[in-house]
Write a protein that holds these residues in place. Structure first.
Motif, PDB file in Angstrom:
ATOM      1  N   ASP A   1      -1.504  -0.882  -4.104  1.00 39.54           N
ATOM      2  CA  ASP A   1      -2.613   0.046  -3.883  1.00 39.54           C
ATOM      3  C   ASP A   1      -2.096   1.484  -3.896  1.00 39.54           C
ATOM      4  OD1 ASP A   1      -5.212   0.706  -3.425  1.00 39.54           O
ATOM      5  OD2 ASP A   1      -5.347  -0.197  -1.439  1.00 39.54           O
ATOM      6  N   GLU A   2      -2.883   2.392  -4.476  1.00 40.89           N
ATOM      7  CA  GLU A   2      -2.541   3.821  -4.583  1.00 40.89           C
ATOM      8  C   GLU A   2      -1.192   4.018  -5.264  1.00 40.89           C
ATOM      9  OE1 GLU A   2      -4.676   6.020  -4.149  1.00 40.89           O
ATOM     10  OE2 GLU A   2      -6.182   5.046  -2.904  1.00 40.89           O
ATOM     11  N   VAL A   3      -1.012   3.339  -6.369  1.00 46.52           N
ATOM     12  CA  VAL A   3       0.281   3.325  -7.067  1.00 46.52           C
ATOM     13  C   VAL A   3       0.680   4.708  -7.588  1.00 46.52           C
ATOM     14  CG1 VAL A   3      -0.655   2.735  -9.347  1.00 46.52           C
ATOM     15  CG2 VAL A   3       1.664   1.986  -8.722  1.00 46.52           C
ATOM     16  N   GLN A   4      -0.284   5.610  -7.782  1.00 44.83           N
ATOM     17  CA  GLN A   4       0.038   6.940  -8.321  1.00 44.83           C
ATOM     18  C   GLN A   4       0.886   7.757  -7.346  1.00 44.83           C
ATOM     19  OE1 GLN A   4      -3.002   6.319  -7.059  1.00 44.83           O
ATOM     20  NE2 GLN A   4      -3.257   7.939  -5.542  1.00 44.83           N
ATOM     21  N   LYS A   5       0.974   7.323  -6.082  1.00 47.73           N
ATOM     22  CA  LYS A   5       1.761   8.079  -5.097  1.00 47.73           C
ATOM     23  C   LYS A   5       3.260   7.834  -5.242  1.00 47.73           C
ATOM     24  CE  LYS A   5      -1.895   8.683  -1.741  1.00 47.73           C
ATOM     25  NZ  LYS A   5      -2.333   8.599  -0.338  1.00 47.73           N
ATOM     26  N   GLU A   6       3.647   6.824  -6.013  1.00 49.68           N
ATOM     27  CA  GLU A   6       5.062   6.627  -6.352  1.00 49.68           C
ATOM     28  C   GLU A   6       5.122   6.060  -7.762  1.00 49.68           C
ATOM     29  OE1 GLU A   6       8.356   7.290  -6.833  1.00 49.68           O
ATOM     30  OE2 GLU A   6       7.821   7.848  -4.782  1.00 49.68           O
TER      31      GLU A   6
ATOM     32  N   ASN B   1       0.840  -1.192   0.000  1.00 49.57           N
ATOM     33  CA  ASN B   1       0.000   0.000   0.000  1.00 49.57           C
ATOM     34  C   ASN B   1       0.880   1.248   0.000  1.00 49.57           C
ATOM     35  OD1 ASN B   1      -1.888   1.993   0.382  1.00 49.57           O
ATOM     36  ND2 ASN B   1      -2.877   1.045   2.143  1.00 49.57           N
ATOM     37  N   PHE B   2       0.787   2.042  -1.051  1.00 47.18           N
ATOM     38  CA  PHE B   2       1.612   3.244  -1.153  1.00 47.18           C
ATOM     39  C   PHE B   2       1.048   4.416  -0.356  1.00 47.18           C
ATOM     40  CE2 PHE B   2       4.186   2.295  -5.284  1.00 47.18           C
ATOM     41  CZ  PHE B   2       4.842   1.296  -4.593  1.00 47.18           C
ATOM     42  N   ASP B   3      -0.025   4.202   0.397  1.00 43.90           N
ATOM     43  CA  ASP B   3      -0.415   5.192   1.394  1.00 43.90           C
ATOM     44  C   ASP B   3       0.618   5.227   2.524  1.00 43.90           C
ATOM     45  OD1 ASP B   3      -2.711   6.396   0.435  1.00 43.90           O
ATOM     46  OD2 ASP B   3      -4.043   4.850   1.228  1.00 43.90           O
ATOM     47  N   ASP B   4       1.330   4.114   2.693  1.00 40.00           N
ATOM     48  CA  ASP B   4       2.361   4.014   3.724  1.00 40.00           C
ATOM     49  C   ASP B   4       3.660   4.642   3.203  1.00 40.00           C
ATOM     50  OD1 ASP B   4       3.294   2.555   6.333  1.00 40.00           O
ATOM     51  OD2 ASP B   4       4.805   2.078   4.824  1.00 40.00           O
ATOM     52  N   CYS B   5       4.156   5.663   3.899  1.00 44.09           N
ATOM     53  CA  CYS B   5       5.310   6.426   3.405  1.00 44.09           C
ATOM     54  C   CYS B   5       6.583   5.574   3.353  1.00 44.09           C
ATOM     55  CB  CYS B   5       5.529   7.687   4.233  1.00 44.09           C
ATOM     56  SG  CYS B   5       5.840   7.401   5.975  1.00 44.09           S
ATOM     57  N   LEU B   6       6.776   4.636   4.294  1.00 44.29           N
ATOM     58  CA  LEU B   6       7.974   3.797   4.276  1.00 44.29           C
ATOM     59  C   LEU B   6       7.958   2.836   3.084  1.00 44.29           C
ATOM     60  CD1 LEU B   6       8.401   2.972   8.078  1.00 44.29           C
ATOM     61  CD2 LEU B   6       9.688   4.620   6.697  1.00 44.29           C
TER      62      LEU B   6
ATOM     63  N   ARG C   1       6.442   3.456   0.230  1.00 42.41           N
ATOM     64  CA  ARG C   1       6.721   4.313  -0.928  1.00 42.41           C
ATOM     65  C   ARG C   1       8.203   4.616  -1.042  1.00 42.41           C
ATOM     66  NH1 ARG C   1       2.566   7.731   0.791  1.00 42.41           N
ATOM     67  NH2 ARG C   1       4.050   9.384   1.220  1.00 42.41           N
ATOM     68  N   LEU C   2       8.841   4.946   0.071  1.00 41.13           N
ATOM     69  CA  LEU C   2      10.255   5.297   0.072  1.00 41.13           C
ATOM     70  C   LEU C   2      11.105   4.123  -0.396  1.00 41.13           C
ATOM     71  CD1 LEU C   2      12.331   7.488   0.769  1.00 41.13           C
ATOM     72  CD2 LEU C   2      12.458   6.512   3.072  1.00 41.13           C
ATOM     73  N   LEU C   3      10.782   2.922   0.075  1.00 39.54           N
ATOM     74  CA  LEU C   3      11.525   1.740  -0.354  1.00 39.54           C
ATOM     75  C   LEU C   3      11.360   1.514  -1.854  1.00 39.54           C
ATOM     76  CD1 LEU C   3      13.221  -0.754   0.403  1.00 39.54           C
ATOM     77  CD2 LEU C   3      11.074  -1.976   0.822  1.00 39.54           C
ATOM     78  N   ALA C   4      10.131   1.680  -2.362  1.00 43.04           N
ATOM     79  CA  ALA C   4       9.880   1.492  -3.797  1.00 43.04           C
ATOM     80  C   ALA C   4      10.638   2.515  -4.637  1.00 43.04           C
ATOM     81  CB  ALA C   4       8.385   1.582  -4.082  1.00 43.04           C
ATOM     82  N   LYS C   5      10.793   3.720  -4.099  1.00 38.35           N
ATOM     83  CA  LYS C   5      11.497   4.779  -4.825  1.00 38.35           C
ATOM     84  C   LYS C   5      13.009   4.633  -4.751  1.00 38.35           C
ATOM     85  CE  LYS C   5      11.941   9.817  -5.096  1.00 38.35           C
ATOM     86  NZ  LYS C   5      11.477  11.113  -4.547  1.00 38.35           N
ATOM     87  N   GLU C   6      13.536   4.407  -3.545  1.00 37.94           N
ATOM     88  CA  GLU C   6      14.980   4.388  -3.340  1.00 37.94           C
ATOM     89  C   GLU C   6      15.620   3.037  -3.658  1.00 37.94           C
ATOM     90  OE1 GLU C   6      16.597   7.080  -2.673  1.00 37.94           O
ATOM     91  OE2 GLU C   6      14.858   8.371  -2.268  1.00 37.94           O
ATOM     92  N   GLU C   7      14.904   1.958  -3.368  1.00 47.38           N
ATOM     93  CA  GLU C   7      15.449   0.611  -3.571  1.00 47.38           C
ATOM     94  C   GLU C   7      14.394  -0.282  -4.252  1.00 47.38           C
ATOM     95  OE1 GLU C   7      18.441  -0.377  -3.065  1.00 47.38           O
ATOM     96  OE2 GLU C   7      19.273   1.247  -1.860  1.00 47.38           O
TER      97      GLU C   7
END
Length: 199
Positions: free
Chosen positions: A75-80, A47-52, A54-60
């Motif tokens: 879920d909520e993939v548009q956030k990353e 779930n990309f509502d969760d900031c951690l 999202r951060l993992l998906a972006k950085e690693e």
């Protein structure tokens, strides 16, 4: 929460099995997450509502997909949106179907990212609020055909919509049909109070 069967379920399941990637869009709280979790309970969930997350998906991104293997529902993939590039690599490298299900509520931003990264690789669906057929659990779900057989089959499942104003005021969000109270009594009381003030 009691699950309400959605009319889109059958065709959605067919397309998930036939596509490498499936995207389901729609406004917030129309039931996208509930629908996918119910129909595709074997999928891992992120779930990309969760900031951690999202951060993992972006950085690693590679570590993210090690921790969240396919089949995967994001879920909520548009956030990353950057994760779509890694998804493209994965679906290009494999002929396996049904690898990813994505959901998102910001359609314009999401569709831009999809068109740039996953064009031709994704089946797209839009989920709306509950229809009258879904609210009343009517299984008949065919497009209108002006024929006697269609009309006869449709008439076999007709019901009387005696509380149409109740339905209009209540709306079509699934969450509203799980409220632990007698909505009819609430609505009747509301209307009585409104009419009393108006007189």
């Amino acid at each position: 929460m009691a699950y309400i069967q959605r009319a889109i379920s059958k065709i959605l399941n067919t397309r998930i099995q036939a596509s490498k990637c499936t995207l389901i869009t729609g406004s917030s709280i129309v039931g996208k997450t509930t629908l996918i979790k119910y129909e595709c309970s074997n999928y891992n969930y992120a779930n990309f509502d969760d900031c951690l997350t999202r951060l993992l998906a972006k950085e690693e991104p590679k570590l993210f997909f090690i921790n969240n293997p396919c089949p995967l529902f994001i879920d909520e993939v548009q956030k990353e949106i950057s994760v779509l590039e890694e998804i493209k690599i994965k679906v290009d490298e494999s002929n396996q179907r049904g690898q990813f299900i994505l959901s998102g509520s910001q359609k314009l931003e999401l569709m831009k990212g999809i068109s740039e990264s996953l064009a031709g690789l994704v089946s797209i669906f839009e989920l709306n609020g509950l229809s009258l057929r879904e609210i009343h659990h009517i299984s008949f779900n065919r497009h209108f055909v002006p024929s006697q057989s269609y009309i006869k089959e449709r008439e076999s499942e007709l019901i009387s919509y005696s509380s149409i104003w109740n339905l209009i005021h209540k709306g079509c969000y699934p969450e509203l049909y799980d409220i632990d109270r007698d909505w009819q009594d609430f609505y009747s009381s509301y209307v009585a109070t409104y009419l009393e003030k108006d007189s």
